[in-house]
Design a protein around this motif. Structure first.
Motif, short mmCIF file in Angstrom:
data_model
loop_
_atom_site.label_atom_id
_atom_site.label_comp_id
_atom_site.label_asym_id
_atom_site.label_seq_id
_atom_site.Cartn_x
_atom_site.Cartn_y
_atom_site.Cartn_z
N PHE A 19 0.87 -1.27 0.29
CA PHE A 19 0.20 -0.35 0.01
C PHE A 19 1.05 0.78 0.06
CE2 PHE A 19 0.89 -0.50 4.58
CZ PHE A 19 1.17 0.22 5.05
N VAL A 20 0.44 2.15 -0.92
CA VAL A 20 0.99 4.05 -0.93
C VAL A 20 -0.13 4.52 -0.14
CG1 VAL A 20 2.48 3.07 -2.37
CG2 VAL A 20 0.36 3.92 -3.34
N THR B 212 -0.26 12.09 -6.43
CA THR B 212 -0.09 10.82 -6.93
C THR B 212 -0.60 9.58 -7.46
OG1 THR B 212 1.82 10.04 -6.10
CG2 THR B 212 2.10 11.90 -7.63
N MET B 213 -2.63 9.71 -6.75
CA MET B 213 -2.84 8.72 -7.04
C MET B 213 -3.39 7.73 -8.46
SD MET B 213 -4.90 11.75 -6.56
CE MET B 213 -4.35 11.88 -4.78
N HIS B 214 -3.29 8.92 -9.14
CA HIS B 214 -4.09 8.36 -10.60
C HIS B 214 -2.84 7.68 -11.08
CE1 HIS B 214 -7.02 10.79 -10.86
NE2 HIS B 214 -6.98 11.97 -10.35
N TRP B 215 -1.71 8.49 -10.61
CA TRP B 215 -0.17 7.71 -11.47
C TRP B 215 -0.23 5.97 -10.42
CZ3 TRP B 215 3.92 4.32 -9.20
CH2 TRP B 215 4.80 4.10 -10.63
N PHE B 216 -0.37 5.45 -9.52
CA PHE B 216 -0.93 4.40 -8.10
C PHE B 216 -1.67 3.72 -9.11
CE2 PHE B 216 1.72 6.66 -5.77
CZ PHE B 216 2.95 5.56 -5.64
N PHE C 168 -3.40 -0.50 -8.07
CA PHE C 168 -3.51 0.34 -7.14
C PHE C 168 -5.34 1.00 -6.91
CE2 PHE C 168 0.66 0.00 -6.46
CZ PHE C 168 1.14 0.07 -5.02
N VAL C 169 -6.13 0.23 -5.62
CA VAL C 169 -7.05 0.45 -5.25
C VAL C 169 -7.75 1.54 -4.41
CG1 VAL C 169 -8.12 -0.97 -7.07
CG2 VAL C 169 -7.77 -1.11 -4.00
N PRO C 170 -8.38 3.11 -4.24
CA PRO C 170 -8.13 3.65 -2.55
C PRO C 170 -8.91 3.08 -2.26
CG PRO C 170 -9.21 4.55 -4.57
CD PRO C 170 -9.07 3.28 -4.92
N VAL C 171 -8.75 3.05 -0.88
CA VAL C 171 -9.24 2.51 0.48
C VAL C 171 -9.85 3.24 2.17
CG1 VAL C 171 -8.90 0.14 -0.26
CG2 VAL C 171 -7.26 1.48 1.44
N ASP C 172 -10.21 2.91 3.12
CA ASP C 172 -10.58 4.08 3.44
C ASP C 172 -9.27 4.07 4.35
OD1 ASP C 172 -11.87 4.70 6.69
OD2 ASP C 172 -12.84 5.72 5.75
N LYS D 187 -2.41 -2.49 -3.34
CA LYS D 187 -2.78 -3.08 -4.65
C LYS D 187 -2.22 -4.57 -4.35
CE LYS D 187 0.40 -3.72 -8.99
NZ LYS D 187 1.54 -3.29 -9.50
N PRO D 188 -2.77 -5.99 -4.67
CA PRO D 188 -3.27 -6.62 -3.68
C PRO D 188 -1.68 -7.69 -5.24
CG PRO D 188 -5.15 -6.14 -5.03
CD PRO D 188 -4.68 -5.19 -5.26
#
Length: 462
Positions: free
Chosen positions: A417-418, A423-427, A432-436, A459-460
């Motif tokens: 995770f990051v 830079t969320m769009h790059w990930f 990568f998927v957003p989480v709480d 990212k799994p």
């Protein structure tokens, strides 16, 4: 002063600093074609070389003198003879070579003695030392032709040269050598420079030449014709130059080329570069003297202006060591200052250096990231992912991410995770998927800065 100037000069000067640090104390053999001097470029070149030495580089300078010898021969009405890419040096040609070498040595020493105010040489103190550092042997008779006073390098007095450069002086080598019996031999600048670089195990051998570098010949129509003809494709303005050639690729290219006859033939300098790399010289550069400041641009910029031949690709992706601390700090500091990265102090990075992966080129770090495992949750955090502005868009961030994923899989982690604010769009584009933020491992959640409101992306890996 133009108010815009500091905004361009300061970032540029900071970008050069890693190269200054990397090259300090290194030994460079710099070989200049006689054509450089004939073209009136010696004064500016001497200024650039003096700057190089002022930055802590130990310099051995080798000069050529082909056009100067030709001029002497014309003045005496004596024909010039070449065969097998070498001058046939009879008694008259030997006298001409000695006269040319003496005159060039005088001009070179005078160029390094300048110290006029408001010039790059102001305040400089470059001591030039020359001497009988070269033992030579005759070429002899080849295919029935006696080359007379033309020779090859037999031995370089590496210990003597090291004593001089250790003292802080610049060594000047002319393409002349003497046999143990005192007989003089006319040598080629390329042979002298290559032999000196090998004997000294120099960090760099730089040929400053008539050609722009090694052209990208393979797969290009006009170039393919030229490769068969063996002519100087590298001199053409519309021919792209290989910025970097691995030794194996350089050897394949050399095998496909005809034997060189003239210095402008593609194989001419390439053959010496390959020989030097085979015998332990780390990097060999072929660059054009026609470009003002080519030496400085080749040494102090990422891409340079010519061709660099290396035993292996210079770009290295690896785990960090304690020696990388300074480079990592210098890389991430601008991003911490602008708020893209959370500030980390030196002690923290030094303590966690084993978590870092770095990507370097020619000894300079251009990218990094750290992996902090949370085995209790079977996950790990990728932190401080940074790529220098100078190599943005070249895929280095992607390569670092893949290496971090490999390290995480080796630890049998199920995900990485990051935390990011910009830079969320790059990930997201890379799986990568957003989480709480509540998803975070408990230990990491306690350090989460709620005021910063960083996005958490996972990212799994399995």
């Amino acid at each position: 002063m133009d108010l815009v100037f500091p905004h361009t000069f300061v970032p540029w000067f900071r970008s050069v600093a890693p190269y200054i640090h990397a090259h300090r104390g290194k030994t460079f053999v710099v070989a200049i074609a006689g054509e450089l001097i004939a073209a009136g470029k010696l004064a500016h070149f001497a200024q650039d070389l003096a700057l190089l030495q002022a930055m802590g580089v130990r310099v051995v300078l080798v000069h050529g003198f082909r056009p100067q010898v030709e001029e002497q021969l014309r003045a005496k009405g004596h024909p010039s003879r070449f065969s097998h890419g070498m001058r046939v040096t009879d008694a008259v040609a030997l006298d001409c070579a000695q006269e040319a070498a003496g005159q060039l040595r005088y001009e070179i020493e005078a160029a390094f003695s300048q110290g006029l105010p408001n010039t790059p040489m102001a305040g400089s103190s470059v001591r030039v030392v020359s001497g009988n550092f070269i033992t030579a042997r005759p070429v002899g008779i080849v295919d029935g032709l006696d080359f007379m006073h033309t020779g090859f390098v037999r031995k370089i007095d590496a210990a003597g040269i090291r004593r001089v450069i250790d003292f802080g002086a610049m060594v000047l080598l002319s393409p002349f050598g003497f046999s143990p019996t005192g007989e003089a031999f006319n040598l080629s600048m390329e042979d002298v420079a290559t032999s000196a670089a090998i004997a000294l195990q120099a960090d760099k051998l730089l040929f400053v030449t008539e050609v722009r570098g090694i052209p990208q010949l393979i797969g290009r129509g006009p170039a393919a014709v030229a490769i068969q003809a063996g002519h100087a494709v590298a001199a053409a303005d519309d021919t792209e130059i290989d910025q970097e050639l691995a030794l194996a690729d350089a050897e394949k290219l050399l095998a496909a080329l005809p034997n060189p006859v003239q210095p402008t033939d593609t194989a001419f300098y390439l053959q010496h570069a390959v020989k030097a790399c085979r015998h332990g010289v780390e990097r060999v550069h072929i660059l054009p003297f026609a470009v003002d400041g080519a030496l400085l641009m080749e040494v102090f910029t990422h891409d340079g202006v010519g061709t660099m031949i290396v035993d292996e690709k210079l770009e290295s992706l690896r785990e960090a060591s304690a020696d990388d601390l300074g480079g990592i700090l210098q890389l991430i500091e601008p991003y911490e200052r602008e708020g893209t990265l959370v500030k980390r102090d030196r002690t923290e990075i030094e303590r966690d250096i084993g978590h870092y992966t770095v990507i370097e080129h020619d000894g300079v770090i251009f990218g990094c990231a750290a992996l902090y495992p949370y085995p209790e949750r079977n996950t790990g955090e990728m932190a401080a992912l940074t790529v220098s502005d100078h190599v943005q868009g070249q895929g280095d961030g992607e390569r670092i991410l893949k290496r971090i994923e490999q390290r995480a899989r080796a630890m049998d982690l199920a995900s990485i995770f990051v935390l990011t604010t910009r830079t969320m769009h790059w990930f997201i584009k890379r799986g990568f998927v957003p989480v709480d933020p509540d998803w975070l491992p408990e230990a990491r959640k306690r350090k989460y800065n709620w005021d910063r409101r960083s996005q958490v992306l996972v990212k799994p890996l399995k």
